[in-house]
Write a protein that holds these residues in place. Sequence first.
Motif, PDB file in Angstrom:
ATOM      1  N   ARG A 264     -13.477  -5.177  13.658  1.00 53.27           N
ATOM      2  CA  ARG A 264     -14.055  -5.085  14.997  1.00 53.27           C
ATOM      3  C   ARG A 264     -15.186  -4.063  15.026  1.00 53.27           C
ATOM      4  NH1 ARG A 264     -13.839  -2.001  19.426  1.00 53.27           N
ATOM      5  NH2 ARG A 264     -12.312  -0.595  18.558  1.00 53.27           N
ATOM      6  N   GLU A 265     -14.955  -2.897  14.442  1.00 58.02           N
ATOM      7  CA  GLU A 265     -15.995  -1.872  14.408  1.00 58.02           C
ATOM      8  C   GLU A 265     -17.212  -2.351  13.621  1.00 58.02           C
ATOM      9  OE1 GLU A 265     -14.737   2.037  13.305  1.00 58.02           O
ATOM     10  OE2 GLU A 265     -12.986   1.959  14.620  1.00 58.02           O
ATOM     11  N   SER A 266     -16.959  -3.035  12.519  1.00 60.14           N
ATOM     12  CA  SER A 266     -18.061  -3.579  11.722  1.00 60.14           C
ATOM     13  C   SER A 266     -18.858  -4.599  12.522  1.00 60.14           C
ATOM     14  CB  SER A 266     -17.509  -4.225  10.450  1.00 60.14           C
ATOM     15  OG  SER A 266     -18.524  -4.870   9.734  1.00 60.14           O
ATOM     16  N   ALA A 267     -18.157  -5.480  13.224  1.00 58.85           N
ATOM     17  CA  ALA A 267     -18.835  -6.492  14.042  1.00 58.85           C
ATOM     18  C   ALA A 267     -19.620  -5.845  15.169  1.00 58.85           C
ATOM     19  CB  ALA A 267     -17.810  -7.479  14.596  1.00 58.85           C
ATOM     20  N   MET A 268     -19.058  -4.824  15.786  1.00 61.34           N
ATOM     21  CA  MET A 268     -19.759  -4.134  16.870  1.00 61.34           C
ATOM     22  C   MET A 268     -21.026  -3.457  16.357  1.00 61.34           C
ATOM     23  SD  MET A 268     -18.204  -4.539  19.770  1.00 61.34           S
ATOM     24  CE  MET A 268     -18.638  -3.162  20.791  1.00 61.34           C
ATOM     25  N   SER A 269     -20.942  -2.801  15.206  1.00 61.13           N
ATOM     26  CA  SER A 269     -22.128  -2.123  14.676  1.00 61.13           C
ATOM     27  C   SER A 269     -23.199  -3.130  14.278  1.00 61.13           C
ATOM     28  CB  SER A 269     -21.758  -1.221  13.495  1.00 61.13           C
ATOM     29  OG  SER A 269     -21.328  -1.991  12.394  1.00 61.13           O
ATOM     30  N   LYS A 270     -22.784  -4.247  13.661  1.00 57.16           N
ATOM     31  CA  LYS A 270     -23.763  -5.274  13.307  1.00 57.16           C
ATOM     32  C   LYS A 270     -24.393  -5.892  14.548  1.00 57.16           C
ATOM     33  CE  LYS A 270     -22.528  -6.515   8.722  1.00 57.16           C
ATOM     34  NZ  LYS A 270     -23.439  -6.953   7.732  1.00 57.16           N
TER      35      LYS A 270
ATOM     36  N   VAL B  81       1.139  -3.328  10.780  1.00 59.58           N
ATOM     37  CA  VAL B  81       0.329  -2.102  10.798  1.00 59.58           C
ATOM     38  C   VAL B  81      -0.935  -2.292   9.957  1.00 59.58           C
ATOM     39  CG1 VAL B  81       0.279   0.322  10.052  1.00 59.58           C
ATOM     40  CG2 VAL B  81       2.269  -0.566  11.264  1.00 59.58           C
ATOM     41  N   VAL B  82      -0.774  -2.883   8.768  1.00 56.32           N
ATOM     42  CA  VAL B  82      -1.925  -3.135   7.899  1.00 56.32           C
ATOM     43  C   VAL B  82      -2.906  -4.083   8.586  1.00 56.32           C
ATOM     44  CG1 VAL B  82      -2.653  -4.201   5.717  1.00 56.32           C
ATOM     45  CG2 VAL B  82      -0.685  -2.659   5.752  1.00 56.32           C
ATOM     46  N   LEU B  83      -2.380  -5.121   9.191  1.00 57.14           N
ATOM     47  CA  LEU B  83      -3.226  -6.091   9.886  1.00 57.14           C
ATOM     48  C   LEU B  83      -3.964  -5.435  11.047  1.00 57.14           C
ATOM     49  CD1 LEU B  83      -4.113  -9.034  10.169  1.00 57.14           C
ATOM     50  CD2 LEU B  83      -2.131  -9.393  11.641  1.00 57.14           C
ATOM     51  N   LYS B  84      -3.302  -4.560  11.785  1.00 59.38           N
ATOM     52  CA  LYS B  84      -3.940  -3.862  12.893  1.00 59.38           C
ATOM     53  C   LYS B  84      -5.086  -2.992  12.397  1.00 59.38           C
ATOM     54  CE  LYS B  84      -2.897  -0.784  16.738  1.00 59.38           C
ATOM     55  NZ  LYS B  84      -1.870   0.017  17.412  1.00 59.38           N
ATOM     56  N   GLU B  85      -4.879  -2.298  11.277  1.00 56.83           N
ATOM     57  CA  GLU B  85      -5.937  -1.466  10.706  1.00 56.83           C
ATOM     58  C   GLU B  85      -7.125  -2.320  10.274  1.00 56.83           C
ATOM     59  OE1 GLU B  85      -4.152   0.765   7.542  1.00 56.83           O
ATOM     60  OE2 GLU B  85      -2.963   2.002   8.910  1.00 56.83           O
ATOM     61  N   ARG B  86      -6.860  -3.439   9.614  1.00 56.30           N
ATOM     62  CA  ARG B  86      -7.944  -4.320   9.151  1.00 56.30           C
ATOM     63  C   ARG B  86      -8.739  -4.891  10.318  1.00 56.30           C
ATOM     64  NH1 ARG B  86      -5.239  -8.052   4.430  1.00 56.30           N
ATOM     65  NH2 ARG B  86      -4.888  -6.386   2.937  1.00 56.30           N
ATOM     66  N   THR B  87      -8.028  -5.337  11.342  1.00 53.72           N
ATOM     67  CA  THR B  87      -8.744  -5.910  12.487  1.00 53.72           C
ATOM     68  C   THR B  87      -9.568  -4.843  13.195  1.00 53.72           C
ATOM     69  OG1 THR B  87      -6.792  -5.651  13.886  1.00 53.72           O
ATOM     70  CG2 THR B  87      -7.164  -7.818  12.909  1.00 53.72           C
ATOM     71  N   GLY B  88      -9.073  -3.620  13.241  1.00 54.22           N
ATOM     72  CA  GLY B  88      -9.851  -2.518  13.826  1.00 54.22           C
ATOM     73  C   GLY B  88     -11.129  -2.271  13.046  1.00 54.22           C
ATOM     74  N   GLN B  89     -11.013  -2.298  11.705  1.00 49.50           N
ATOM     75  CA  GLN B  89     -12.186  -2.111  10.855  1.00 49.50           C
ATOM     76  C   GLN B  89     -13.178  -3.260  11.050  1.00 49.50           C
ATOM     77  OE1 GLN B  89     -10.430  -1.866   6.997  1.00 49.50           O
ATOM     78  NE2 GLN B  89      -9.894   0.295   7.171  1.00 49.50           N
TER      79      GLN B  89
END
Length: 157
Positions: free
Chosen positions: A70-76, A60-68
Motif C-alpha cells: 500500500r505504501e509503495s502504491a501510494m508513493s508511486k 501477521v505476515v500478510l498484514k505487513e506485506r499489504t502495508g508495504q
Amino acid sequence: MSSQERSQFEHGQAKSEENINTKDFLIGALIGGMVGAAAALFLAPKSGKELRNNINEQAVVLKERTGQLRESAMSKGTQLAGTAKEKSNVLAQSVSRQSIELVNKVKSIKPIESLTGGAEENKTAVSNKQGANNDEIQKKLEETKKAFDETEYKYNH
C-alpha cells in the motif's frame, strides 16, 4: 504539439501501461500466494492449535506485506501525479507562450487600406478580429487547463 512533445507523451503512456501491467501481475501473485498458503495450511495434517497459530502468523505476515504494498502504491501514485502535474504545467506554459507569440504576430500585421474605405475602418475591423482571436485563445487555454486539472484529479484519487 511538436513531434518531440508527442514522442515524450507516447513514451510516458507506454511506461504508464507497463506500470499498470506490473501492478496487475503483483496483485495476482499476491492473491495466488494467499490462496496457496491457505490451501497448504488447511490440507496439512496438524492439530487445531498448531493450525490456528500458523494462521495467525501468516495473517501477521500478510498484514505487513499489504502495508508495504500500500505504501509503495501510494508513493508511486504521488510520484505519477507529480510528474503529470509538472508535464501539464510545462505544456500549459508552452501553449501560453505560443499563443502570446501568435497574438503579437497578429498585432504586428499592419492593415492595408481598402479601396472603398479609409484606414479607420480597417483599424476597427482588425481590432475586432484581434479581440475575437484573443477571446478564442483564452477559451482554448481555459479548456486545456480544465483538462489538465481533471487528469490531475484522476491521478490523485
